[in-house]
Design a protein around this motif. Structure first.
Motif, short mmCIF file in Angstrom:
data_model
loop_
_atom_site.label_atom_id
_atom_site.label_comp_id
_atom_site.label_asym_id
_atom_site.label_seq_id
_atom_site.Cartn_x
_atom_site.Cartn_y
_atom_site.Cartn_z
N ILE A 56 -2.70 5.02 -11.12
CA ILE A 56 -3.95 5.33 -10.33
C ILE A 56 -5.26 5.65 -10.12
O ILE A 56 -5.63 6.18 -9.15
N ASP A 57 -5.28 6.00 -11.79
CA ASP A 57 -7.09 5.61 -11.43
C ASP A 57 -8.01 4.42 -10.91
O ASP A 57 -7.57 3.66 -12.03
N PRO A 58 -8.34 4.60 -10.23
CA PRO A 58 -9.31 3.24 -9.30
C PRO A 58 -10.10 2.05 -9.86
O PRO A 58 -10.93 1.34 -10.00
N PHE A 78 -0.72 -1.18 -4.07
CA PHE A 78 0.84 -1.11 -5.11
C PHE A 78 1.22 -2.80 -5.31
O PHE A 78 1.39 -3.35 -4.31
N GLN A 137 0.75 -1.31 -0.28
CA GLN A 137 -0.44 -0.35 -0.13
C GLN A 137 1.19 1.43 -0.43
O GLN A 137 1.90 0.98 0.55
N ILE A 138 0.27 2.44 -0.70
CA ILE A 138 0.80 3.64 -0.72
C ILE A 138 0.94 4.32 0.10
O ILE A 138 0.32 4.22 1.29
N LYS A 166 -3.33 3.33 -1.26
CA LYS A 166 -3.92 2.66 -2.32
C LYS A 166 -2.86 1.27 -2.70
O LYS A 166 -1.61 1.30 -1.94
N GLN A 201 2.98 12.61 -1.37
CA GLN A 201 1.91 11.14 -1.61
C GLN A 201 0.51 10.88 -0.96
O GLN A 201 0.52 10.32 -1.03
N GLU A 202 0.40 11.87 0.00
CA GLU A 202 -0.70 11.91 0.87
C GLU A 202 -1.52 11.60 0.00
O GLU A 202 -2.69 10.55 1.05
N PRO A 203 -2.25 12.27 -0.53
CA PRO A 203 -3.14 11.40 -1.69
C PRO A 203 -3.50 9.92 -1.69
O PRO A 203 -4.94 9.79 -1.88
N TYR A 204 -2.38 9.41 -1.97
CA TYR A 204 -2.83 8.16 -2.53
C TYR A 204 -2.35 7.20 -1.69
O TYR A 204 -2.46 6.31 -1.27
N THR A 205 -2.07 7.73 -0.12
CA THR A 205 -2.41 6.77 1.46
C THR A 205 -3.32 5.84 1.13
O THR A 205 -4.43 5.92 1.15
#
Length: 173
Positions: free
Chosen positions: A99-101, A77, A55-56, A75, A69-73
């Motif tokens: 990065i697109d869920p 990996f 996970q990021i 997500k 990087q915080e907005p991707y926490t």
């Protein structure tokens, strides 16, 4: 083929790190150490030929990059460990800029990321190469290349900061 032609398939970053080859190897080939500077928490160790999930999680070595990087926490990996050649080369495959869920990247080709070590005056030369962008779907290719070109510049500095922050007396700085 002119020498002015830009390479759209490959990103390459070189940096001389003021650390022993062994310390640089530990920073890139140990999944826990790698995660601290890169910004990911893996579920286990790097094993050649195996997929590894994580996970990021923001980098622990640079507050400014951590903010980016915080907005991707949290997500997912996922990487596929391609090869581990002790003290020389660590490589994995991944879906770049995935990065697109709402997008399924699983059917897309992956790029190959390689970390290669060589002796250099005053430390260790680290070459980071990501190749295979020409196989990425055209609608994503330019954005993935641009994002990762900037990303690898950041990551080169992050591994350098990590090594400086974890140095012990006797390491050459």
């Amino acid at each position: 083929m002119g020498s002015q032609e830009s390479n759209t398939d490959k990103i390459e970053k070189k940096t001389v790190l003021k650390a022993s080859r062994d310390r640089v190897w530990q920073a890139i080939s140990d999944s826990t150490n790698f995660g601290k500077w890169f910004g990911v928490k893996f579920d286990g160790p790097f094993v050649a030929g195996e997929q590894l999930r994580g996970q990021i999680t923001p980098t622990q070595v640079d507050p400014e990059v951590a903010k980016m990087q915080e907005p991707y926490t949290g997500k997912p990996f996922v990487i596929f460990v391609d090869c581990i050649e002790p003290q020389t080369r660590f490589a994995f495959r991944w879906h770049p800029f995935a990065i697109d869920p709402n997008h399924d990247y699983s059917q897309e080709p992956m790029t190959l990321v390689a970390f290669e070590l060589a002796d250099a005056e005053g430390g260790t030369l680290l070459t980071i190469t990501e190749s295979g962008f020409d196989q990425i779907p055209i609608e994503r290719r330019a954005a993935a290349f641009r994002a990762n070109d900037g990303g690898w510049s950041h990551q080169s500095r992050l591994v350098e900061k990590y090594l400086a922050q974890t140095a012990t007396p006797g390491d050459f700085q």
